[in-house]
Design a protein around this motif. Sequence first.
Motif, PDB file in Angstrom:
ATOM      1  N   ALA A   1       0.844  -1.202   0.000  1.00 29.14           N
ATOM      2  CA  ALA A   1       0.000   0.000   0.000  1.00 29.14           C
ATOM      3  C   ALA A   1       0.878   1.251   0.000  1.00 29.14           C
ATOM      4  O   ALA A   1       1.517   1.566   1.004  1.00 29.14           O
ATOM      5  N   THR A   2       0.896   1.933  -1.121  1.00 31.15           N
ATOM      6  CA  THR A   2       1.665   3.178  -1.200  1.00 31.15           C
ATOM      7  C   THR A   2       0.872   4.374  -0.683  1.00 31.15           C
ATOM      8  O   THR A   2       1.428   5.448  -0.481  1.00 31.15           O
ATOM      9  N   LYS A   3      -0.441   4.168  -0.481  1.00 31.23           N
ATOM     10  CA  LYS A   3      -1.291   5.230   0.045  1.00 31.23           C
ATOM     11  C   LYS A   3      -2.064   4.701   1.248  1.00 31.23           C
ATOM     12  O   LYS A   3      -2.609   3.583   1.196  1.00 31.23           O
ATOM     13  N   VAL A   4      -2.115   5.497   2.298  1.00 29.25           N
ATOM     14  CA  VAL A   4      -2.867   5.126   3.507  1.00 29.25           C
ATOM     15  C   VAL A   4      -3.836   6.252   3.832  1.00 29.25           C
ATOM     16  O   VAL A   4      -3.429   7.365   4.158  1.00 29.25           O
ATOM     17  N   ARG A   5      -5.121   5.955   3.715  1.00 29.45           N
ATOM     18  CA  ARG A   5      -6.155   6.906   4.149  1.00 29.45           C
ATOM     19  C   ARG A   5      -6.434   6.668   5.622  1.00 29.45           C
ATOM     20  O   ARG A   5      -6.469   5.527   6.084  1.00 29.45           O
ATOM     21  N   LEU A   6      -6.632   7.749   6.363  1.00 34.15           N
ATOM     22  CA  LEU A   6      -6.847   7.668   7.808  1.00 34.15           C
ATOM     23  C   LEU A   6      -8.152   8.360   8.157  1.00 34.15           C
ATOM     24  O   LEU A   6      -8.399   9.489   7.733  1.00 34.15           O
TER      25      LEU A   6
END
Length: 391
Positions: free
Chosen positions: A180-185
């Motif tokens: 996962a190169t992107k992590v939404r929080l």
Amino acid sequence: MSGLRNDHLSFSRLSRFEACPLSYRLHYLDKRTAEPGVPLSFGKALHAVLERLLQDVIDTEYVGPLSAERALQLYREEWAASGLSGLDLFQQGLGILQDFVRQQGRVDSRDILAIEKEFRLPVGPFTVLGYIDRVDWVDDETVHVMDYKSNHQLFTREELDSSLQLSLYALAARRMWPWATKVRLSMWMLRHGVQQETTRTEEQLEAALAYVETLGQQMETAEAFPARLNPNCVYCDHRRDCPTYARALTGQREVVCRDMSDLESVAREREEVAQLAKILGARKAELEGVLRAHLAEQDELVLAGTRYRMFNTTSLDYPLEPTVAVLAQATGLPREELVQRLASVEKKALDALLKDTGKRLGTARVALLKAELDSLATKHHSPRFWAKEVA
């Protein structure tokens, strides 16, 4: 690691030390028995229901809408085990879960990567232990990390973007799902039915790691653990063992300004009084809650020379169309003028309508609609006193 006071760190330990070193010492070093308040117990019960509800989805490889009946069954079980009581609070929880089930809509077990996922994050000589409420797959390069919150108030943008908890979750997610190169929080605000979303840059994550290691060293080397009064003292699970809180409940003060031209002294007294007012106000609400519970079963109480009873206040809301019709007939004024002079939309009612509409239209469309409505609103400005602690 042997030789450390803390066999591990966690966001709970770090945040407790930040908020009040004495509470940290009592809880983690002295290992005093905690007395969790109603908000904490209520939040834990909701978390447990959501965990079990979604674990069912994973275990059965389910695809479809969540079951409101299953949510109610789990809620009854968790409520009984929690020791909570009171119809109003029970209804609050039930409403929160019903809204969650509706808002969640269709679920697919293949999209849920983890529920209550444990992680161990190395930070210098420490290991940070934590549990993430939920992680969803978004696409081949993105995961969505969510933390359920039962807070009454939404987070500000500043609080969301600087949340240490979410920074730790982002770091953990990157280790557990390296693809996962992107992590939404997101903070999933259960009482409001909204997800407050943010992200983190590399610089922010590096700063979070450095801060955790620095704070961990402070926790290891601290020789004094002073109490820090704050608005959450009334909910602290060790408040009964805190002499500073006990003094605050009696209204004892240390700073009294003698010279009103000395603004530094004025400010110091103002901040102390503000803290005491918040603590005493919260304590007053806690005590009134006990009395209200008894007044639900009897008409009045006479205690300590004071009579207590519940009473209803009456307010009038005039329905728009019939009121305008009567006024138009009596005054001869045109309907358009009467509507312009009398009608307005109450903001809370509008927000509630938009929240309900959002379940059908979607968050993006509702945001545009809200912006359009805000452009029509008349803005009134009044001076307000604002104060915030600075580093």
